[in-house]
Design an enzyme around this catalytic site. Structure first.
Site, PDB file in Angstrom:
ATOM      1  N   THR A  14       1.001  -1.507   0.448  1.00 38.90           N
ATOM      2  CA  THR A  14      -0.474   0.019   0.484  1.00 38.90           C
ATOM      3  C   THR A  14       1.267   1.631  -0.007  1.00 38.90           C
ATOM      4  OG1 THR A  14      -0.289   0.059   2.517  1.00 38.90           O
ATOM      5  CG2 THR A  14      -1.845  -1.605   1.421  1.00 38.90           C
ATOM      6  N   ASP A  15       0.263   2.072  -0.389  1.00 37.58           N
ATOM      7  CA  ASP A  15       0.392   3.250  -0.294  1.00 37.58           C
ATOM      8  C   ASP A  15       0.756   4.236   1.208  1.00 37.58           C
ATOM      9  OD1 ASP A  15      -2.083   4.983  -0.208  1.00 37.58           O
ATOM     10  OD2 ASP A  15      -1.691   5.172  -2.716  1.00 37.58           O
ATOM     11  N   LEU A  16       0.831   5.531   1.310  1.00 34.26           N
ATOM     12  CA  LEU A  16       0.403   6.039   2.611  1.00 34.26           C
ATOM     13  C   LEU A  16      -1.214   6.362   3.004  1.00 34.26           C
ATOM     14  CD1 LEU A  16       3.659   9.201   2.283  1.00 34.26           C
ATOM     15  CD2 LEU A  16       3.430   6.791   3.888  1.00 34.26           C
ATOM     16  N   ALA A  17      -2.177   6.857   2.141  1.00 37.22           N
ATOM     17  CA  ALA A  17      -3.022   6.227   2.464  1.00 37.22           C
ATOM     18  C   ALA A  17      -4.121   4.907   2.815  1.00 37.22           C
ATOM     19  CB  ALA A  17      -3.809   6.928   1.416  1.00 37.22           C
ATOM     20  N   ILE A  19      -3.815   2.314   0.125  1.00 33.70           N
ATOM     21  CA  ILE A  19      -4.054   1.716  -0.288  1.00 33.70           C
ATOM     22  C   ILE A  19      -3.312   1.372  -1.345  1.00 33.70           C
ATOM     23  CG2 ILE A  19      -5.232   2.679  -2.611  1.00 33.70           C
ATOM     24  CD1 ILE A  19      -6.872   4.682  -1.246  1.00 33.70           C
TER      25      ILE A  19
END
Length: 135
Positions: A14-17, A19
């Site tokens: 995932t990314d920082l969000a 997602i």
């Protein structure tokens, strides 16, 4: 014959969000293709050792429909669409339950280790053709 591969989204996907990073869907469908090939009784390492042939992605058309998130349980469905003397076309979907998150058409080609086009061995082509859905 469709094949289903289960996976879970890890933090590293995932990314920082939280997602799933878009490129990771390509990794997910690559893993699923590898398991699909195994389920058909094909050994890609043996194919390379015995014939010097490998498969490579020639074309990929993808639609990102909905985001997957950290800790989601996903499945990748792989369905063969066409087999010719030198290529395989697959439909692959990443799903969360019944919801399609990612949809792709992938064209694989058979190559020599030097990168030249090659014919898929006849016995392998027959197994692949037998996996095609009935019309």
């Amino acid at each position: 014959m469709s094949h289903t591969f289960a996976l879970r989204v890890y933090y590293e996907d995932t990314d920082l969000a939280g997602i799933v990073y878009y490129a990771n869907y390509l990794k997910f469908i690559e893993r699923a293709r590898g398991e699909w090939v195994r389920a058909l009784g094909m050994d890609q390492v043996a194919l390379r050792a015995e014939t010097g042939q490998v498969f490579a992605v020639r074309r990929l058309v993808a639609d990102y429909l909905r985001p997957a998130k950290f800790d989601d349980e996903l499945s990748v469905r792989t369905t063969p669409r066409a087999v010719t003397v030198a290529r395989i076309v697959l439909h692959q979907q990443v799903m969360r339950g019944d919801t399609v998150l990612f949809d792709a058409e992938v064209t694989l080609v058979c190559l020599t280790e030097a990168g030249h086009a090659a014919r898929i061995p006849a016995d392998l082509r027959q197994r692949l053709a037998a996996a095609l859905p009935s019309p």
